[in-house]
Write a protein that holds these residues in place. Structure first.
Motif, mmCIF file in Angstrom:
data_model
loop_
_atom_site.group_PDB
_atom_site.id
_atom_site.type_symbol
_atom_site.label_atom_id
_atom_site.label_comp_id
_atom_site.label_asym_id
_atom_site.label_seq_id
_atom_site.Cartn_x
_atom_site.Cartn_y
_atom_site.Cartn_z
ATOM 1 N N SER A 1 0.839 -1.194 0.000
ATOM 2 C CA SER A 1 0.000 0.000 0.000
ATOM 3 C C SER A 1 0.875 1.244 0.000
ATOM 4 O O SER A 1 2.103 1.166 -0.079
ATOM 5 N N GLY A 2 0.229 2.392 0.114
ATOM 6 C CA GLY A 2 0.978 3.642 0.147
ATOM 7 C C GLY A 2 1.795 3.823 1.402
ATOM 8 O O GLY A 2 2.689 4.673 1.440
ATOM 9 N N LEU A 3 1.511 3.029 2.434
ATOM 10 C CA LEU A 3 2.291 3.054 3.668
ATOM 11 C C LEU A 3 2.797 1.636 3.935
ATOM 12 O O LEU A 3 2.194 0.867 4.685
ATOM 13 N N PRO A 4 3.907 1.237 3.307
ATOM 14 C CA PRO A 4 4.400 -0.140 3.455
ATOM 15 C C PRO A 4 4.942 -0.403 4.851
ATOM 16 O O PRO A 4 5.358 0.510 5.563
ATOM 17 N N THR A 5 4.942 -1.667 5.221
ATOM 18 C CA THR A 5 5.398 -2.085 6.546
ATOM 19 C C THR A 5 6.492 -3.141 6.417
ATOM 20 O O THR A 5 6.737 -3.683 5.331
ATOM 21 N N MET A 6 7.121 -3.438 7.557
ATOM 22 C CA MET A 6 8.091 -4.526 7.585
ATOM 23 C C MET A 6 7.419 -5.849 7.230
ATOM 24 O O MET A 6 8.042 -6.726 6.634
ATOM 25 N N GLY A 7 6.145 -5.984 7.586
ATOM 26 C CA GLY A 7 5.415 -7.182 7.202
ATOM 27 C C GLY A 7 5.276 -7.305 5.693
ATOM 28 O O GLY A 7 5.401 -8.404 5.142
ATOM 29 N N ASP A 8 5.027 -6.184 5.012
ATOM 30 C CA ASP A 8 4.966 -6.211 3.544
ATOM 31 C C ASP A 8 6.305 -6.634 2.955
ATOM 32 O O ASP A 8 6.366 -7.471 2.046
ATOM 33 N N LEU A 9 7.388 -6.029 3.469
ATOM 34 C CA LEU A 9 8.725 -6.377 2.978
ATOM 35 C C LEU A 9 9.022 -7.849 3.215
ATOM 36 O O LEU A 9 9.543 -8.548 2.334
ATOM 37 N N PHE A 10 8.684 -8.343 4.403
ATOM 38 C CA PHE A 10 8.956 -9.740 4.734
ATOM 39 C C PHE A 10 8.151 -10.677 3.832
ATOM 40 O O PHE A 10 8.703 -11.616 3.241
ATOM 41 N N ASN A 11 6.847 -10.443 3.719
ATOM 42 C CA ASN A 11 5.994 -11.345 2.942
ATOM 43 C C ASN A 11 6.373 -11.350 1.462
ATOM 44 O O ASN A 11 6.383 -12.417 0.824
ATOM 45 N N GLU A 12 6.672 -10.177 0.917
ATOM 46 C CA GLU A 12 7.082 -10.141 -0.485
ATOM 47 C C GLU A 12 8.452 -10.791 -0.675
ATOM 48 O O GLU A 12 8.716 -11.417 -1.709
ATOM 49 N N SER A 13 9.326 -10.650 0.316
ATOM 50 C CA SER A 13 10.636 -11.300 0.235
ATOM 51 C C SER A 13 10.508 -12.816 0.300
ATOM 52 O O SER A 13 11.242 -13.548 -0.381
ATOM 53 N N VAL A 14 9.586 -13.314 1.124
ATOM 54 C CA VAL A 14 9.343 -14.755 1.183
ATOM 55 C C VAL A 14 8.837 -15.254 -0.167
ATOM 56 O O VAL A 14 9.258 -16.314 -0.655
#
Length: 482
Positions: free
Chosen positions: A25-38
């Motif tokens: 989303s427009g406000l990314p989170t560490m969870g977004d980074l982690f899930n996309e990295s997985v």
């Protein structure tokens, strides 16, 4: 390896495919980074499996009879190390590009152990290629992997509306467990991050031990390696069992106990207290931007709630047992979704006006002036056009209930200047916020009439989210029946 046609075709194709499916989303989170990295690790692992299979089979089939400086085992180890190095570099490049191209600073508390685990998970692909080459000495595993994706997608389509969907869902669940053993979206604490890293290391250890187990020389290593494979598999099963027993939704919600939450991270803006999770302080500005127009329309002496941010590993007590004077937000703030943001404005308006939540099939706000006031307050968000204002107001009416007079008055109020409505609401706040004040009183204060020759018109059903049969003079009857 990096100049082979397989690498030059598959790696860019997979990278573009993963990048096109990003859902941040427009406000990314560490969870977004982690899930996309997985997700990228899974794709890169499969890609490097294919890339590594070809040189691994050449080594297995042809290196032994040749006079080479390194032994066959050393050459295979060098190949595995090279493949791991390439995988790690590509994973690091993906994470770096994600961070640099993010529309805003990534919020949340970084857990290095969790991201180290993502790198390690990616190593399973090339190591699995080496193990399969040693075991089968053929391209059969690569062919099976190439057929797996279209077979799974085809099975998913064919399984719709059939009993086969259970099998497909189980296959997907097993695949997900291999990448993320935790029932959480992101390991955001040290304990969960170490658990994820342990899972990743055990997965790579299991694959590496399989390589030793299938080696023909020296033969005594095979039973030792097979025993170690069994031990690693048992430990991996224990990690998954522990994760399910400690971090499942049912366990976390059952263990959450209501208590006074900590206010260490709280800050006050225009009288409203915001308490974000660690690492989310930058989001206070986004929250306040949406809620400030509502705050400006409220009298100065109105008691305001506290805005809490919570999840099931941090402030589970707040998530499961919300304070009566609080608004609870999650780790997602979808700036592109007006519906999501209007729900939070609706909660603030409901707290300020003392509006109760629906009780089963009963809507206690039907026929009350404060319900229409709350619907108007929600439309004060910045940058809304007429259709968005109407949708936001009607979503609030759906939450608290409405009848035909409430709905038509809401439509009429939205056609009035905000300054006029704000002046009337502020002057008569105590009267309009009282549960015994009906809609007719609000209409009179605004210079409108619900009856007679100058009565306001019926709702504009063409623009309304409601259907005619949902709203009657007796009240609100939603089709979904709650």
């Amino acid at each position: 390896m990096v100049i082979s046609p397989v690498f030059l075709v598959l790696v860019p194709s997979m990278s573009v495919l993963v990048w096109m499916t990003l859902t941040t989303s427009g406000l990314p989170t560490m969870g977004d980074l982690f899930n996309e990295s997985v997700l990228f690790a899974a794709g890169m692992g499969a890609t490097m499996f294919a890339v590594t299979t070809f040189p691994a089979l050449r080594e297995v089939r042809h290196s032994e009879p040749l006079a080479l400086p390194l032994s066959p085992g050393a050459r295979m180890a060098a190949l595995a190390l090279a493949a791991i190095t390439i995988t790690t570099a590509l994973m690091g490049a993906f994470m770096t590009v994600f961070v640099l191209t993010a529309p805003a600073p990534i919020a949340g508390t970084p857990q290095p152990a969790a991201f180290a685990g993502v790198f390690v998970i990616g190593w399973c692909g090339p190591l699995g290629a080496v193990a399969s080459a040693l075991w089968t000495r053929s391209y059969a595993p690569l062919i099976a992997l190439g057929l797996l994706v279209p077979l799974y997608l085809g099975s998913s389509l064919l399984a719709m509306s059939t009993r086969a969907d259970v099998i497909v869902n189980r296959m997907g669940a097993v695949f997900t467990l291999g990448l993320q053993p935790l029932p959480l979206t992101y390991p955001d604490t040290l304990a969960t991050a170490l658990l994820y890293l342990t899972h990743a290391v055990l997965s790579v250890l299991l694959t590496s031990l399989l390589i030793l187990a299938v080696r023909r020389r020296p033969r005594f290593l095979r039973p030792v390696a097979l025993g170690a494979v069994g031990l690693a598999g048992f430990c991996l099963f224990g990690v998954h069992t522990h994760a399910e027993n400690e971090y499942s939704y049912d366990v976390l919600t059952a263990n959450a106990r209501p208590r006074t939450p900590s206010t260490d991270t709280c800050e006050v803006r225009d009288g409203l207290t915001y308490c974000p999770l660690p690492g989310y302080a930058s989001w206070v500005e986004a929250w306040h931007t949406d809620l400030a127009p509502v705050l400006e329309a409220l009298p100065d002496d109105v008691p305001l709630p506290t805005v809490w941010q919570a999840n099931l590993t941090r402030r589970a007590d707040v998530m499961v047992h919300p304070p009566r004077d609080g608004i609870v937000l999650s780790e997602h703030w979808i700036v592109e979704d007006e519906h999501y943001r209007s729900l939070v404005r609706s909660e603030l308006a409901a707290h300020a006006l003392g509006l109760p939540l629906p009780r089963g099939t009963e809507y206690p706000g039907v026929g009350q002036a404060r319900t229409v006031v709350a619907a108007w307050l929600v439309t004060l968000g910045e940058g809304l056009d007429a259709d968005e204002e109407l949708r936001s107001a009607e979503w609030t009416l759906m939450d608290h209930g409405t009848d035909l007079d409430d709905l038509r008055l809401t439509h009429a109020v939205l056609s009035l200047p905000d300054e006029h409505v704000a002046a009337v609401v502020t002057e008569h706040w105590d009267t309009l916020a009282a549960p015994e004040t009906d809609t007719a009183v609000l209409a009179e204060r605004l210079g409108l009439s619900l009856e007679g020759p100058e009565a306001i018109p019926a709702p504009d059903w063409r623009r309304s989210l409601f259907e005619r049969e949902w709203v009657t003079d007796e009240g609100y009857r939603p089709p979904w029946g709650y």
